[in-house]
Write an enzyme that holds these catalytic residues in place. Structure first.
Site, PDB file in Angstrom:
ATOM      1  N   GLY A 109      58.215  38.921  45.436  1.00  0.00           N
ATOM      2  CA  GLY A 109      59.350  39.390  44.648  1.00  0.00           C
ATOM      3  C   GLY A 109      60.559  39.498  45.557  1.00  0.00           C
ATOM      4  O   GLY A 109      60.475  40.030  46.668  1.00  0.00           O
ATOM      5  N   ASN A 154      72.368  29.447  48.311  1.00  0.00           N
ATOM      6  CA  ASN A 154      72.026  28.326  49.188  1.00  0.00           C
ATOM      7  C   ASN A 154      72.988  27.183  48.868  1.00  0.00           C
ATOM      8  O   ASN A 154      73.884  27.331  48.034  1.00  0.00           O
ATOM      9  CB  ASN A 154      70.551  27.930  49.050  1.00  0.00           C
ATOM     10  CG  ASN A 154      70.183  27.467  47.645  1.00  0.00           C
ATOM     11  OD1 ASN A 154      71.015  26.950  46.902  1.00  0.00           O
ATOM     12  ND2 ASN A 154      68.921  27.630  47.275  1.00  0.00           N
ATOM     13  N   GLY A 157      69.462  25.714  54.961  1.00  0.00           N
ATOM     14  CA  GLY A 157      68.201  25.273  55.531  1.00  0.00           C
ATOM     15  C   GLY A 157      68.341  24.912  56.994  1.00  0.00           C
ATOM     16  O   GLY A 157      68.879  25.679  57.802  1.00  0.00           O
ATOM     17  N   ASP A 177      64.916  35.259  51.494  1.00  0.00           N
ATOM     18  CA  ASP A 177      64.878  36.714  51.396  1.00  0.00           C
ATOM     19  C   ASP A 177      64.887  37.338  52.793  1.00  0.00           C
ATOM     20  O   ASP A 177      65.551  38.355  53.027  1.00  0.00           O
ATOM     21  CB  ASP A 177      63.625  37.161  50.640  1.00  0.00           C
ATOM     22  CG  ASP A 177      63.508  36.536  49.264  1.00  0.00           C
ATOM     23  OD1 ASP A 177      64.541  36.106  48.717  1.00  0.00           O
ATOM     24  OD2 ASP A 177      62.389  36.468  48.734  1.00  0.00           O
TER      25      ASP A 177
END
Length: 327
Positions: A48, A195, A225, A257
């Protein structure tokens, strides 16, 4: 710095397919897809987005306030979070639905196919932030991460009404929310996290240009990334931070996260954007090399070594003191 993290709390079922999804797809037949992948690995992990961010903050020495909705099957997970420095007293427990589930398969190219069952998360829309704010002694930042869409809008509006700085982190919910909902989430947040794909999607979904968005947010942080992190602020020079190279097998779930946890921890310590992005990147790579989103252990010295090897002694030196005892 008192940080509340709102959003999803879930259990992750992570599988690994040794082949490539693309090799199973037949051009011209994508309108009727019925595929089954024989996987070789299965890991059941705690997850989560909000729980992952809160966990990372807790492991770095902060005491974040986790805000979300779960089922009665949350007891063991709650104990784990408490043991790792997370305040869970503001988590709503549903008597009728299970805690959310994320089921994801990753192939040899790190492509992923996932499904998410919201379950109790839908009840997050009933949670009021004011009691959390009062119980904490006054929140300094609220993270509005992926959650029930109505909950995300509600928490954003509560932050505005209470005068609380907040971070907008809509992530995967961008694809499912409408224009007005997303615009409501961007009511002058202190931070916007996306992102590279989401940075384009948020413009498309809101109808606002990059410059218009920069006029509405304090700091726009875009993770790219392997290409690192790009940070923009209206009228100021962008900050670009390279990624920390991985040194082992990759499992991408939860890396974003972890980045947010590292970034916010460094921010809480009063460090600048560059250092925040560097710590976030180091923690993200650590999780990238871990199956699951919440590592069983976190070695502060190894984390600092990763910072030093990528960003130099000065960066590691500034992070060493606040990170003392991390583990």
């Amino acid at each position: 710095m008192r940080i509340a993290v709102t959003g999803s709390i879930a259990t992750d079922h992570l599988m690994v397919f040794p082949g490539r999804f693309t090799e199973q797809l037949i051009a011209g037949s994508l309108d009727k897809v019925s595929l089954s992948f024989l996987v070789e690995e299965l890991e059941i992990r705690r997850g989560g987005v909000a729980a992952n961010i809160a966990f990372g903050l807790g492991r770095l020495g902060l005491t974040p306030f986790l805000v979300g909705a779960v089922g009665t099957d949350f007891a063991d997970y709650q104990l784990w979070l408490k043991e790792n420095g997370v305040d869970t007293d503001s988590v709503h427990v549903s008597e009728s639905q299970h805690t959310a589930r994320f089921v994801c398969t990753t192939d040899a190219d790190q492509n992923q196919i996932g499904s998410f069952y919201a379950g109790a998360m839908r009840q997050a829309r009933t949670i009021d932030l004011r009691p959390v704010h009062e119980r904490s002694g006054g929140l300094d930042l609220v993270v509005v991460s992926p959650n029930d869409p109505e909950a995300m809008v509600r928490h954003t509006r509560e932050c505005v009404a209470l005068g609380l700085p907040f971070a907008a982190d809509p992530s995967q919910q961008l694809a499912f929310m409408g224009r007005e909902e997303i615009r409501a989430l961007l009511d002058h947040p202190a931070y916007l996290f996306t992102n590279a794909y989401e940075s384009v999607l948020v413009q498309e979904k809101t109808g606002w240009t990059e410059q218009q968005l920069l006029g509405r947010v304090g700091v726009w942080v875009t993770t790219r990334g392997a290409d690192g992190v790009h940070i923009e602020r209206a009228g100021l020079r962008p900050v670009d931070v390279p990624a920390v190279p991985p040194s082992g097998p990759l499992e991408p779930t939860g890396a974003g996260d972890a980045f947010r946890a590292g970034f916010l921890a460094a921010t809480a310590w009063g460090l600048g954007l560059e250092r925040a992005a560097q710590l976030g990147s180091a923690l993200a790579t650590t999780v990238l090399e871990t199956t699951g989103t919440q590592p069983e252990s976190l070695d502060g010295e190894k984390l600092l070594a990763r910072v030093r090897s990528t960003y130099g002694d000065e960066a590691a030196g500034e992070l060493a003191s606040p990170m003392a005892g991390t583990g």
